[in-house]
Design a protein around this motif. Structure first.
Motif, PDB file in Angstrom:
ATOM      1  N   ASP B 130       6.784 -17.807 -12.979  1.00 11.73           N
ATOM      2  CA  ASP B 130       5.811 -17.537 -14.040  1.00 11.73           C
ATOM      3  C   ASP B 130       5.848 -18.603 -15.125  1.00 11.73           C
ATOM      4  O   ASP B 130       5.431 -18.376 -16.242  1.00 11.73           O
ATOM      5  CB  ASP B 130       6.034 -16.136 -14.615  1.00 11.73           C
ATOM      6  N   LEU B 131       6.387 -19.785 -14.790  1.00 14.48           N
ATOM      7  CA  LEU B 131       6.399 -20.869 -15.774  1.00 14.48           C
ATOM      8  C   LEU B 131       5.166 -21.754 -15.560  1.00 14.48           C
ATOM      9  O   LEU B 131       4.345 -21.492 -14.695  1.00 14.48           O
ATOM     10  CB  LEU B 131       7.682 -21.691 -15.622  1.00 14.48           C
ATOM     11  N   ASN B 132       5.084 -22.820 -16.340  1.00 12.16           N
ATOM     12  CA  ASN B 132       3.916 -23.697 -16.210  1.00 12.16           C
ATOM     13  C   ASN B 132       3.969 -24.498 -14.909  1.00 12.16           C
ATOM     14  O   ASN B 132       5.012 -25.001 -14.532  1.00 12.16           O
ATOM     15  CB  ASN B 132       3.871 -24.677 -17.383  1.00 12.16           C
ATOM     16  N   LYS B 133       2.838 -24.626 -14.291  1.00 14.62           N
ATOM     17  CA  LYS B 133       2.750 -25.499 -13.125  1.00 14.62           C
ATOM     18  C   LYS B 133       2.556 -26.920 -13.604  1.00 14.62           C
ATOM     19  O   LYS B 133       2.144 -27.158 -14.731  1.00 14.62           O
ATOM     20  CB  LYS B 133       1.542 -25.082 -12.270  1.00 14.62           C
ATOM     21  N   ARG B 134       2.824 -27.878 -12.726  1.00 12.96           N
ATOM     22  CA  ARG B 134       2.599 -29.247 -13.168  1.00 12.96           C
ATOM     23  C   ARG B 134       1.117 -29.583 -13.041  1.00 12.96           C
ATOM     24  O   ARG B 134       0.415 -29.075 -12.169  1.00 12.96           O
ATOM     25  CB  ARG B 134       3.476 -30.248 -12.420  1.00 12.96           C
ATOM     26  N   HIS B 135       0.666 -30.417 -13.934  1.00  9.70           N
ATOM     27  CA  HIS B 135      -0.755 -30.765 -13.952  1.00  9.70           C
ATOM     28  C   HIS B 135      -0.936 -32.259 -13.871  1.00  9.70           C
ATOM     29  O   HIS B 135      -0.119 -33.015 -14.349  1.00  9.70           O
ATOM     30  CB  HIS B 135      -1.414 -30.245 -15.228  1.00  9.70           C
ATOM     31  N   PHE B 136      -2.008 -32.648 -13.264  1.00 10.92           N
ATOM     32  CA  PHE B 136      -2.326 -34.061 -13.129  1.00 10.92           C
ATOM     33  C   PHE B 136      -3.797 -34.240 -13.449  1.00 10.92           C
ATOM     34  O   PHE B 136      -4.595 -33.313 -13.315  1.00 10.92           O
ATOM     35  CB  PHE B 136      -2.125 -34.524 -11.685  1.00 10.92           C
ATOM     36  N   GLU B 137      -4.127 -35.461 -13.778  1.00 10.87           N
ATOM     37  CA  GLU B 137      -5.533 -35.823 -13.851  1.00 10.87           C
ATOM     38  C   GLU B 137      -6.076 -35.674 -12.428  1.00 10.87           C
ATOM     39  O   GLU B 137      -5.437 -36.096 -11.474  1.00 10.87           O
ATOM     40  CB  GLU B 137      -5.634 -37.282 -14.285  1.00 10.87           C
ATOM     41  N   LYS B 138      -7.209 -35.024 -12.267  1.00  6.89           N
ATOM     42  CA  LYS B 138      -7.685 -34.822 -10.917  1.00  6.89           C
ATOM     43  C   LYS B 138      -9.161 -35.086 -10.796  1.00  6.89           C
ATOM     44  O   LYS B 138      -9.883 -34.771 -11.715  1.00  6.89           O
ATOM     45  CB  LYS B 138      -7.359 -33.403 -10.437  1.00  6.89           C
ATOM     46  N   PRO B 139      -9.648 -35.592  -9.719  1.00 11.32           N
ATOM     47  CA  PRO B 139      -8.863 -36.318  -8.725  1.00 11.32           C
ATOM     48  C   PRO B 139      -8.802 -37.789  -9.095  1.00 11.32           C
ATOM     49  O   PRO B 139      -9.598 -38.248  -9.903  1.00 11.32           O
ATOM     50  CB  PRO B 139      -9.716 -36.135  -7.468  1.00 11.32           C
ATOM     51  N   ILE B 140      -7.857 -38.536  -8.479  1.00 11.09           N
ATOM     52  CA  ILE B 140      -7.845 -39.977  -8.703  1.00 11.09           C
ATOM     53  C   ILE B 140      -8.207 -40.672  -7.393  1.00 11.09           C
ATOM     54  O   ILE B 140      -7.870 -40.181  -6.320  1.00 11.09           O
ATOM     55  CB  ILE B 140      -6.471 -40.476  -9.202  1.00 11.09           C
ATOM     56  N   PRO B 141      -8.916 -41.804  -7.473  1.00 15.33           N
ATOM     57  CA  PRO B 141      -9.240 -42.508  -6.221  1.00 15.33           C
ATOM     58  C   PRO B 141      -8.002 -43.214  -5.670  1.00 15.33           C
ATOM     59  O   PRO B 141      -7.242 -43.796  -6.435  1.00 15.33           O
ATOM     60  CB  PRO B 141     -10.287 -43.536  -6.654  1.00 15.33           C
ATOM     61  N   VAL B 142      -7.760 -43.089  -4.375  1.00 14.91           N
ATOM     62  CA  VAL B 142      -6.694 -43.891  -3.768  1.00 14.91           C
ATOM     63  C   VAL B 142      -7.292 -45.026  -2.942  1.00 14.91           C
ATOM     64  O   VAL B 142      -6.595 -45.945  -2.536  1.00 14.91           O
ATOM     65  CB  VAL B 142      -5.742 -43.059  -2.878  1.00 14.91           C
ATOM     66  N   SER B 143      -8.582 -44.921  -2.669  1.00 20.59           N
ATOM     67  CA  SER B 143      -9.277 -46.027  -2.014  1.00 20.59           C
ATOM     68  C   SER B 143     -10.741 -45.868  -2.360  1.00 20.59           C
ATOM     69  O   SER B 143     -11.124 -44.937  -3.063  1.00 20.59           O
ATOM     70  CB  SER B 143      -9.075 -45.982  -0.502  1.00 20.59           C
ATOM     71  N   GLU B 144     -11.535 -46.760  -1.827  1.00 16.01           N
ATOM     72  CA  GLU B 144     -12.962 -46.715  -2.116  1.00 16.01           C
ATOM     73  C   GLU B 144     -13.581 -45.387  -1.652  1.00 16.01           C
ATOM     74  O   GLU B 144     -14.514 -44.885  -2.249  1.00 16.01           O
ATOM     75  CB  GLU B 144     -13.624 -47.864  -1.369  1.00 16.01           C
ATOM     76  N   ASN B 145     -13.052 -44.834  -0.579  1.00 10.16           N
ATOM     77  CA  ASN B 145     -13.680 -43.652   0.027  1.00 10.16           C
ATOM     78  C   ASN B 145     -12.900 -42.360  -0.135  1.00 10.16           C
ATOM     79  O   ASN B 145     -13.378 -41.315   0.268  1.00 10.16           O
ATOM     80  CB  ASN B 145     -13.871 -43.890   1.532  1.00 10.16           C
TER      81      ASN B 145
END
Ligand code: SF4
Ligand code: SF4
Ligand code: FES
Ligand code: FES
Lengths: 193, 775
Positions: B130-145
């Motif tokens: 019940d603690l905080n989940k980790r958060h990320f900027e979403k989504p990030i490009p890993v390639s052109e596609n």
């Protein structure tokens, strides 16, 4: 810049292994030694010498906390924050360093003398809590030990009072391993809270 | 005979099973149809044992074992359903979900997600975290596609292992460790691989998603049809995923013999041409200088009238047809039948046309081995070939061969993506591939490097023809390193098994007229022939480049490479087609484009795109030009009549890939309203010409091919099965229901060569006559 001379040393290391790839870790140490931290240049050089792709070297660098990705102060203090050290009070120790140095973990003091970092298990769990200063181990660290350590470093003295003596701080000289293992450590770290 | 594999007996959930020694428990369960959930394991990659999802209980083992890393042992008793296993699986899932955002309702993977599915099947209903989940900027490009939602990643490392160990390309890496671990890309080593899309397909969760697929559909809205990729000559087996009237993607349908479970990004995503809004939906006839919509009836009648008029006024030789390397075998077959039997001309060809300077009846360009055979090669030589860009999944197989220890030599004018990984790289001036091949023959015949009796014989036959073609001469004209060529020749001659591949485009170079035959000779003389992992062959361009030739889209050969003048073939085919066939060879592609004909019928080709100004003028000077295509191509813009056709995803049929494998293509969607499949259009034109064709389906046409074309003897839709069959065919055993079957040939052998591979040639002739005319 990684000079040709450093690269030559890297090649020498790689030549010791059947697969030059095996030299990745020591070569990264050389790169770090040469430039103070692991730069993109350093990674490129290691990739070239070991025949490993750049992205794989990058992955290795991020895995090991012994490699710095940014310039550090004169002394990089790496406090282990993994499970054994956690159970033995590394959080308190870390907070103590933060207060004492006036910086947050991950930062460097304004005068450039100290960088404070939290790192993964340093493989010395039996002596928790543990830290490293520029690669040298300091074990069973209490808050008092931490203060003494900072003073010593400020005076420009060595990390260990007696080099080669298992890096035990002056206050511990003479204390047998049994004594620390018998629980006094726990009481000391307890005080840090 | 293959060695008898040693079997190990064990029981899983009380059911006995025998599997080869060294198998994983997971594979044994798979054989029984028992599901063991996996995340990190992937059958095409080495086990890692990272995710702990595949727990099973093995009697006498103290702890739960991971089924993906534990090999079977005699008498093992495995449970996948015990209370301990259930608890273990639930525990793993609870851990995996600790940081998971649970955003299934907005996740593209939802509905085909292993995390979702396994959680429903094996997971705990709730979480104690019940603690905080980790958060990320979403989504990030890993390639052109491709985009990455780091929050969803379960760190199974499939994607990373694919790019690093299977594709052996710069790509994804794991960064950091412990709970900070994440997938990332080093900016200095961008993820720009043509194989990148595979990571999206194999990611068990919605962490990696394709840009062009995000928020476009939900998996359960897709209609999924097993078929074959229609892009290049590899013929990877795909599942075509269609939503209503749009193709959204192709996923792999894993044919180990061809694609090994992978697709390239072109095949996976380059489908926009099918969904193109500019596609033609009605026939067009040029009136007052403008192409104007007309009905199908009117268009077909008009085409028939005009073709008949040209024939009556100027003779059948004034009509020509340019066929396609993209349409199906059935369509190529009907196209040449229409021209030969219906209109009475042999003026039939396609863009690549004959391999130049091939002896009549010779077939030197048949790849004598197979794609899968590459894995067994000790040496692979690429002559003027760039499979990474042109036949990507062959390139991927070469990488697999490299991992198995193959020494690969890249002999190309330009830098090649494989350079970094191979044993040797040889560069030369573009246009001289043929010069190099003959220089290699020169070294081998003059240095006594022939192997075997047959090899020595052939070396003796060839020595004189290449006597002048020394490596020094090659160095002079082609700027190649003569010593490197010598070393290469020795490597080939000493190889346990060498496969030599060239791109078909190299046969069109000024020096390449005899390339196909020369390369085959190289393999024959050095004893690299007739076994898996050895041989010679072309890397063709398009999905049906070989089928187009097999089906007789050539001015001088009937379907199955029988010469147009062959009396026996005439009697047989003419009888079947109820027509008298012309015996004179027709005009070639370039001849037809240089004013040789007055009426031109173009099906699925675009000669105007690569035409010279003179050829364009000749196209404009035609009395009559019919074009069947999907859009108003450069050629269609010049046409008198344009007939709208459909893509391979909209029709049934078969393609023949670059290694002779004939495979079924299935209709995956409704044909675009107003357009028709090429075979339907051809039937319509034939009927308007009064030919009385009655084909109702491609299956019927294929059966006719199976009866009339000896090279394809016995082929039917059923006999091709799910994974295709490689010609030359032989009659197989009858099925229990009494249906005839055919078996294929993974490699062409000396014996087949001597016997004339498929009885396809003039009586007594060789199918593969490995001599060129380079003398
Ligand atoms: S992105 Fe997907 S495939 Fe890659 S490690 Fe994460 S979950 Fe696995
Ligand atoms: S290699 Fe060719 S056949 Fe295979 S997926 Fe790519 S384009 Fe399609
Ligand atoms: S947990 Fe700190 S050294 Fe292992
Ligand atoms: S599938 Fe077995 S540990 Fe991941």
């Amino acid at each position: 810049m990684i000079t040709e001379e450093v690269k030559a040393r890297m090649r020498e290391i790689c030549a010791r292994y059947p697969d030059p790839r095996s030299g990745t870790l020591p070569c990264l140490h050389l790169a770090q030694e040469a430039e103070g931290y692991v730069t993109p240049d350093g990674i490129a050089a290691v990739s070239e010498v070991t025949g490993t792709k750049i992205d794989e070297v990058e992955s290795v660098v991020t895995f090991y906390s012994m490699y710095d990705r940014a310039p550090t102060g004169k002394y990089a203090i790496k406090v282990c924050t993994s499970i054994s050290c956690y159970l033995r009070g590394c959080d308190g120790l870390m907070e103590h360093f933060e207060q004492r140095l006036g910086i947050q973990r991950g930062q460097t003091t304004a005068d450039g003398s100290f960088t404070l970092q939290g790192v993964e298990c340093l493989a010395a769990c039996g002596m928790a809590p543990v830290l490293q200063v520029n690669g040298e181990f300091v074990e069973n660290v209490t808050t008092a030990d931490a203060d003494a350590l900072i003073e010593r470093l400020k005076r420009g003295e060595a990390v260990a009072a007696q080099p080669g003596a298992w890096n035990v701080l002056p206050s511990k000289t003479g204390a047998s391993a049994q004594q620390t293992a018998a629980g006094s450590g726990s009481a000391q770290t307890g005080k840090a809270k | 005979m293959a060695e008898q594999e040693e079997l190990v007996n064990l029981t899983i959930d009380g059911q006995p099973v025998s599997v080869p020694k060294g198998s994983l428990i997971w594979a044994a369960a798979q054989k029984l149809g028992i599901e063991i959930p996996i995340y990190c394991y992937h059958p095409k990659m080495d086990p890692l044992g990272a995710c702990r999802m595949c727990f099973v209980e093995v009697e006498k083992m103290p702890k739960l074992a991971t089924a993906c890393t534990t090999t079977v042992a005699e008498g093992m008793v495995v449970s996948t359903t015990s209370a301990k296993v259930k608890k273990g699986r639930a525990g793993t899932l609870e851990f995996l979900l600790i940081n998971h955002p649970l955003d299934c309702p907005i996740c593209d993977k939802g509905g085909e997600c292993d995390l979702q599915d396994f959680t429903l099947r094996y997971g705990p209903g709730g979480s104690r975290f019940d603690l905080n989940k980790r958060h990320f900027e979403k989504p990030i490009p890993v390639s052109e596609n491709i985009l990455l939602d780091r929050e969803r990643c379960i760190a199974c490392q499939r994607c990373v292992r694919f790019t690093q160990t299977v594709a052996m390309e710069n790509g994804l890496v794991m960064e950091q460790r412990g709970f900070r671990i994440e997938v990332g890309v080093d900016p200095a080593a961008p993820f720009d691989s043509i194989f990148s899309g595979n990571v999206v397909e194999m990611c068990p969760v919605g962490a990696l998603t394709a840009k062009n697929y995000r928020f476009v559909t939900r998996p359960w809205e897709l209609k999924k049809t097993p078929s074959v990729c229609g892009n290049c000559s590899v013929g990877c087996n795909v599942r075509v995923d269609v939503r209503v009237d749009k193709v959204l993607r192709q996923y792999s349908r894993t044919n180990d013999a061809i694609d090994d479970g992978w697709l390239c990004d072109r095949g996976r995503w380059d489908l926009d041409w099918i969904n193109d809004t500019e596609r033609l939906r009605t026939p067009l006839i040029r009136r007052d200088g403008q192409l104007q919509p007309v009905s199908w009836d009117e268009a077909l009648r008009f085409v028939a009238e005009r073709l008949r008029a040209v024939r009556d006024q100027r003779g059948a030789r004034a009509i020509g047809g340019i066929g396609s390397t993209h349409t199906t075998n059935e369509e190529a077959y009907l196209f040449q039948k229409l021209l030969r039997a219906g209109l009475g001309t042999n003026n039939v060809d396609h863009a690549h046309g004959r391999f130049p300077a091939t002896e009549p009846g010779a077939l030197p360009w048949a790849w004598s081995d197979s794609i899968a055979g590459l894995e067994q090669a000790s040496h692979i030589v690429l002559l003027g070939a760039d499979p990474y860009h042109r036949q990507p999944i062959v390139d991927l197989r070469i990488r697999k061969a490299i991992r198995a220890g193959a020494r690969v030599y890249v002999v190309t004018p330009e830098a090649n993506r494989l350079d970094r990984l191979v044993a040797g790289v040889i560069r030369y001036t573009a246009g001289h591939t043929g010069t190099l091949a003959r220089a290699l023959l020169n070294i081998i015949t003059s240095d006594g490097l022939a192997r075997g009796e047959q090899g020595a014989q052939r070396a003796a036959d060839r020595r004189a023809s290449v006597a002048q073609e020394t490596p020094e001469r090659a160095a002079q004209v082609a700027g190649v390193d003569a010593d490197a060529l010598r070393e290469l020749a020795r490597e080939i001659a000493g190889a346990k098994g060498a496969v030599i591949l060239y791109d078909e485009a190299a046969t069109l170079e000024p020096s390449g007229a005899t390339l196909a035959a020369d390369v085959l000779d190289l393999a024959l003389i050095t004893g690299n022939f007739g076994k898996p992992g050895a041989g010679a062959g072309p890397l063709l361009a398009d999905n049906n480049s070989l089928g187009a030739r097999d089906m007789g889209l050539l001015p001088d050969t009937l379907p199955g490479y029988r010469p147009v003048g062959d009396a026996a073939a005439h009697a047989a085919l003419g009888g079947a087609w109820l027509a008298t066939l012309p015996a004179e060879p027709g005009l070639s592609y370039t001849e037809m484009l240089s004013g040789g004909v007055k009426a031109l019928y173009v099906m699925g080709a675009n000669p105007a795109r690569d035409a010279t100004p003179e050829q364009l003028a000749a196209l404009d000077a035609l009395d009559f030009l019919v074009v069947q295509d999907l859009t108003l191509t450069e050629t269609a813009q010049r046409a008198t009549v344009v007939l709208p056709a459909v893509a391979y995803t909209e029709k049934d049929g078969s393609f023949t890939n670059t290694e002779r494998c004939v495979q079924l293509v299935r209709r995956a969607m409704q044909p675009l309203g107003g357009a028709k499949a090429d075979w339907e259009i051809l039937v319509g034109v034939a009927r308007a010409l009064g030919l009385g064709w009655t084909y109702l389906s491609p299956a019927e046409i294929l059966s006719e091919i199976g009866r009339t074309v000896p090279l394809y003897a016995g082929v039917t839709r059923r006999s091709l099965g799910a994974e295709g069959v490689r010609w030359p065919f032989a009659p197989g055993e009858r099925t229990p229901e009494g249906r005839a079957t055919i078996t294929g040939s993974p490699s062409i052998t000396w014996q087949m060569l001597a016997e004339g591979v498929a009885r396809a040639q003039k009586p007594g002739g060789e199918l593969i006559a490995p001599r060129g005319r380079g003398e």
